[in-house]
Write a protein that holds these residues in place. Structure first.
Motif, mmCIF file in Angstrom:
data_model
loop_
_atom_site.group_PDB
_atom_site.id
_atom_site.type_symbol
_atom_site.label_atom_id
_atom_site.label_comp_id
_atom_site.label_asym_id
_atom_site.label_seq_id
_atom_site.Cartn_x
_atom_site.Cartn_y
_atom_site.Cartn_z
ATOM 1 N N ASP A 1 1.188 -1.138 0.054
ATOM 2 C CA ASP A 1 0.123 -0.133 0.015
ATOM 3 C C ASP A 1 0.874 1.704 -0.314
ATOM 4 O OD1 ASP A 1 -2.097 -1.131 0.220
ATOM 5 O OD2 ASP A 1 -2.593 -1.357 1.912
ATOM 6 N N LYS A 2 1.739 1.586 0.707
ATOM 7 C CA LYS A 2 2.660 2.422 0.674
ATOM 8 C C LYS A 2 3.522 2.739 -0.181
ATOM 9 C CE LYS A 2 5.332 2.748 4.675
ATOM 10 N NZ LYS A 2 6.246 2.153 5.597
ATOM 11 N N CYS A 3 3.723 1.016 -1.224
ATOM 12 C CA CYS A 3 4.570 1.725 -2.462
ATOM 13 C C CYS A 3 4.122 2.509 -3.345
ATOM 14 C CB CYS A 3 4.942 0.082 -3.182
ATOM 15 S SG CYS A 3 5.992 -0.353 -2.490
ATOM 16 N N LEU A 4 2.333 2.068 -3.249
ATOM 17 C CA LEU A 4 1.057 2.244 -4.668
ATOM 18 C C LEU A 4 1.149 3.388 -3.976
ATOM 19 C CD1 LEU A 4 -0.778 -0.319 -4.769
ATOM 20 C CD2 LEU A 4 1.195 0.109 -6.404
ATOM 21 N N ILE A 5 0.716 3.842 -2.530
ATOM 22 C CA ILE A 5 0.481 5.909 -2.813
ATOM 23 C C ILE A 5 1.809 6.397 -2.782
ATOM 24 C CG2 ILE A 5 0.480 6.956 -0.671
ATOM 25 C CD1 ILE A 5 -1.252 5.149 0.999
ATOM 26 N N ALA A 6 2.739 6.057 -2.877
ATOM 27 C CA ALA A 6 4.172 6.762 -2.751
ATOM 28 C C ALA A 6 4.116 7.094 -4.933
ATOM 29 C CB ALA A 6 5.251 6.093 -2.708
ATOM 30 N N GLY A 7 3.627 6.096 -5.662
ATOM 31 C CA GLY A 7 3.599 6.687 -6.541
ATOM 32 C C GLY A 7 3.706 5.591 -7.486
ATOM 33 N N MET A 8 4.293 4.007 -7.381
ATOM 34 C CA MET A 8 5.037 3.387 -7.912
ATOM 35 C C MET A 8 3.840 2.379 -8.145
ATOM 36 S SD MET A 8 7.423 1.495 -5.514
ATOM 37 C CE MET A 8 8.343 3.113 -4.504
ATOM 38 N N ASP A 9 4.067 1.576 -9.507
ATOM 39 C CA ASP A 9 3.177 1.295 -10.371
ATOM 40 C C ASP A 9 2.693 -0.348 -10.122
ATOM 41 O OD1 ASP A 9 2.062 3.553 -12.576
ATOM 42 O OD2 ASP A 9 4.603 3.081 -12.466
ATOM 43 N N ASP A 10 3.856 -0.942 -9.688
ATOM 44 C CA ASP A 10 3.476 -2.278 -9.282
ATOM 45 C C ASP A 10 4.111 -2.007 -8.095
ATOM 46 O OD1 ASP A 10 2.658 -5.173 -9.169
ATOM 47 O OD2 ASP A 10 2.759 -5.262 -11.413
ATOM 48 N N TYR A 11 4.723 -3.926 -7.782
ATOM 49 C CA TYR A 11 5.691 -4.448 -6.497
ATOM 50 C C TYR A 11 5.181 -5.468 -6.858
ATOM 51 C CZ TYR A 11 5.833 -5.114 -1.725
ATOM 52 O OH TYR A 11 5.821 -5.937 -0.019
ATOM 53 N N ILE A 12 6.026 -6.352 -6.399
ATOM 54 C CA ILE A 12 7.366 -7.597 -6.306
ATOM 55 C C ILE A 12 8.474 -7.614 -5.400
ATOM 56 C CG2 ILE A 12 9.408 -7.108 -7.652
ATOM 57 C CD1 ILE A 12 8.650 -9.756 -8.699
ATOM 58 N N THR A 13 7.641 -9.670 -4.049
ATOM 59 C CA THR A 13 8.779 -8.988 -2.911
ATOM 60 C C THR A 13 10.198 -10.300 -3.542
ATOM 61 O OG1 THR A 13 6.568 -9.095 -1.993
ATOM 62 C CG2 THR A 13 8.419 -10.273 -0.547
ATOM 63 N N LYS A 14 10.739 -9.388 -2.741
ATOM 64 C CA LYS A 14 12.222 -11.004 -3.047
ATOM 65 C C LYS A 14 12.154 -11.369 -1.721
ATOM 66 C CE LYS A 14 15.234 -6.375 -3.397
ATOM 67 N NZ LYS A 14 16.131 -5.368 -3.402
ATOM 68 N N PRO A 15 13.003 -12.944 -2.278
ATOM 69 C CA PRO A 15 13.138 -12.936 -3.620
ATOM 70 C C PRO A 15 12.219 -13.211 -4.480
ATOM 71 C CG PRO A 15 13.921 -14.794 -1.627
ATOM 72 C CD PRO A 15 13.043 -13.583 -0.792
ATOM 73 N N PHE A 16 12.211 -13.467 -5.606
ATOM 74 C CA PHE A 16 11.159 -12.818 -6.650
ATOM 75 C C PHE A 16 11.616 -14.153 -7.586
ATOM 76 C CE2 PHE A 16 14.173 -10.180 -7.585
ATOM 77 C CZ PHE A 16 15.058 -9.800 -9.083
ATOM 78 N N GLN A 17 10.873 -14.628 -8.197
ATOM 79 C CA GLN A 17 10.850 -15.562 -8.797
ATOM 80 C C GLN A 17 11.125 -15.108 -10.724
ATOM 81 O OE1 GLN A 17 11.088 -19.496 -8.722
ATOM 82 N NE2 GLN A 17 10.939 -19.040 -7.282
ATOM 83 N N ALA A 18 12.222 -15.060 -11.040
ATOM 84 C CA ALA A 18 12.329 -14.818 -12.932
ATOM 85 C C ALA A 18 11.172 -14.443 -12.998
ATOM 86 C CB ALA A 18 13.681 -16.017 -13.523
#
Length: 656
Positions: A622-639
């Protein structure tokens, strides 16, 4: 007319026949409803009658053959103090008559000086006055009883005169040393209010009084005790109006609520402490998530890259061991974070149409490798009557099944693990299902069955040492089931395996049979050939992982070590997408994104920004989207997941 002035029984105690006759004649000439008039010539006759009959009113001569003066009144009053009395006296006896009134008589008449009108008026006045005095006495008794029972203080404020009358056993707690109840000043209450609350409290009181609607009023405030300390009190009052609608009187009480208020304050402080502890816990988990996931991203990422190179059989075995160890560690990390999110009420159950059989198939497929590795027979069976398409949260159902099946495989050395689903009941809208996960493993001791769903609990310390785990998997599984309105229980026999059975009522869905399951992997196989990516990441290992993975897809990657560097690089380069880490030195991902969106100039201010964060907390997204980011992926991520998010954002940007 008042009932007490109907059917009057009047006793006249008078020894003079002329005065007897005159008084009786005048009484009969009034408008009073008189049932009987009885005449007694002596005090003894009067007392005898009063002891045997009810009486509405007594006329008492001050001089009788067997008594005289105040003594006659005192003796009659002993027999029945509730009967009103009018003293009959000569002009020279006025002083004695007034003395009788001060002792409780209601009125006096001068013999042969009264008229029919004044006599009727005296009768009415005496009966009404006696009744009012009795009501006051009864009310005072009630006040005293209430005060003794509750320790409340009762007050009566005459708004016309400003006079305040105080009553109650609790007064002793507030009276200054040496002050008596009868000497209390009228401003006692105002002066007793805590100085910080005095102005505000009295202002609200005045407002209630002058609303002119007979309002009630109440307030909690601090009040000065006799010992100089302050008690918390609740003061309440009711405004009484006169016939013209003007406030004339206010009656109320003051109650000590110190214990209750202290408990409320302590509860509030405990809540603040709990909230602070929760915030501290969330911050700790966020930091822990970041600190663990960041190096894990490097471990898993490098393992993926290494697995894609030419390796000997021995090297492949080493890589598989590293991958399995990393996967096990990620299970532990995710268990802790899931449990925290459930406890904080931040887990939501989605409603999505999905192919039910695909969920069962997926939960089996995920665990197939481990079962095969241990030589176990892993199988599933689904009741064919179950509606093909259901509506609910497929990801949470998958998580439940993966947990239970994985748990069964972990504790089973030989034999079978099976998943069976039965249709118990069906309606137009829902299906009620029974899920059974059965194994032939080590089983659970009877005295441990009630604790297997408790957090951080396993059957024994030996189990923990041999099989590992946090003891959170079953706790999370149970809570996810209960969040969906279901229930779970377990039966087991040591050495013969365990059976976990849970029940869920799930809505029927309407997904087209041509559509794929909600859990299907993206099928887009496009590469990232020619895509220009700005990678904002401060961790060297994560830089290497991301650059290598993206470069193998044909992307052109530029690195910025922190937010300030990203802001410097953006205007000079033509980038298609930004991958933004969150926790960085100099300028973090949130502030960098806000700066790009709000303060920079040029077309790159709308460039797609995908957060790459090591925190798995829902609030982080939620904080990422409020800051103006378009999407979100959590580390460690699948390629594959990262590639898909990049392609999606490029498609959205191209459509703008």
């Amino acid at each position: 007319m008042d009932q007490q002035l109907h059917e009057l029984n009047i006793l006249i105690i008078e020894d003079n026949p002329a005065d007897q006759f005159l008084l009786q004649e005048n009484l009969e000439a009034t408008q009073l409803k008189i049932e009987k008039i009885v005449i007694a010539s002596t005090l003894a006759q009067g007392i005898d009658f009063l002891q045997q009959h009810t009486c509405s009113l007594i006329f008492l001569d001050f001089y009788l053959p067997d008594s005289s003066g105040l003594n006659s009144f005192i003796e009659l009053n002993k027999v029945n103090p509730k009967v009103p009395m009018i003293i009959l006296s000569g002009l020279e006896e006025t002083g004695a008559a007034m003395k009788a009134i001060s002792l409780g008589a209601q009125d006096f008449l001068s013999k042969r000086e009264y008229t029919v009108e004044s006599l009727e008026k005296a009768v009415r006045y005496s009966i009404e006055r006696k009744r009012n005095l009795q009501l006051i006495e009864e009310n005072n008794e009630r006040y005293d009883i209430i005060s003794k029972a509750t320790n409340d203080v009762i007050w009566d404020w005459n708004l016309a005169t400003g006079k305040v009358t105080w009553r109650g056993q609790g007064l002793v707690n507030y009276l200054p040393p040496g002050m008596l109840e009868e000497n209390m000043p009228d401003d006692f209450w105002v002066n007793g209010l805590h100085p910080e609350e005095r102005k505000k409290t009295t202002a609200k009181l005045r407002k209630a009084i002058f609303k002119n609607d007979g309002s009630s009023w109440g307030a909690d405030n601090r009040f000065l005790r006799s010992d100089g300390s302050y008690a918390y009190v609740n003061t309440r009052g009711y405004v009484m109006m006169n016939a013209e609608g003007k406030p004339m009187r206010m009656i109320g009480c003051m109650q000590d609520i110190t214990d209750r208020k202290t408990a409320e304050i302590e509860a509030h402080q405990s809540k603040l402490a709990a909230d602070e502890a929760r915030k501290t816990q969330e911050q700790f988990l966020a930091n822990m998530s970041h600190e663990i996931r960041t190096p894990m991203n490097g471990v898993i990422g490098m393992t993926q890259l290494l697995a894609g190179t030419s390796l000997t059989a021995e090297q492949k075995e080493y890589v598989e061991t590293i991958r399995d160890s990393a996967d096990n560690l990620m299970v532990i990390i995710n268990d802790i974070l899931d449990l925290t999110k459930i406890a904080a009420g931040k887990i939501t159950i989605d409603q999505t149409d999905y192919v039910f059989g695909d969920i069962i198939k997926n939960s089996i497929q995920i665990n197939r490798f481990k079962a095969t590795e241990k030589g176990l027979n892993l199988r599933s069976a689904i009741d064919p009557r179950i509606h093909r398409v259901l509506a609910g949260d497929p990801f949470r159902l998958n998580q439940i099944l993966v947990n239970l099946v994985g748990n069964a495989i972990k504790f089973t050395e030989a034999g079978d693990v099976s998943v069976t689903v039965h249709l118990l009941e069906e309606s137009r809208e829902n299906v009620h299902l029974q899920f059974i996960v059965k194994d032939t493993g080590i089983g659970i001791e009877p005295d441990k069955l009630d604790t297997v769903f408790e957090r951080f609990t396993q059957a024994s310390s030996a189990t923990t040492r041999k099989y590992g785990g946090t003891g959170l998997g079953l706790t999370i599984t149970r809570q996810l089931i209960e969040l969906q309105g279901g229930s779970i229980h377990v039966t087991s026999k040591p050495g013969h395996g365990s059976t976990f059975t849970f029940y869920l009522t799930i809505k029927k869905g309407c997904l087209s049979t041509a559509e794929t399951s909600a859990l299907s992997l993206p099928t887009n196989t496009q590469t990232l050939e020619g895509v220009r990516i700005l990678l904002v990441e401060d961790n060297l290992v994560n830089q290497k992982v991301a650059v290598k993975i993206l470069s193998l897809q044909g992307a052109d990657v530029t690195i910025a070590n922190h937010g300030l560097e990203a802001i410097e690089l953006l205007p000079g380069g033509e980038f298609d997408v930004v991958l933004m880490d969150i926790q960085m030195p100099e300028l973090d991902g949130y502030e960098t994104t806000k700066y790009i969106r709000k303060k920079m100039q040029g077309p790159f201010t709308s460039i797609p920004i995908i957060a790459m964060t090591a925190s798995a907390l829902i609030s982080e997204k939620d904080k990422c989207l409020i800051a103006g980011m378009d999407d979100y992926i959590t580390k460690p991520f699948q390629a594959k997941a990262l590639f898909e998010k990049i392609r999606n954002q490029l498609t959205v940007a191209a459509a703008r």
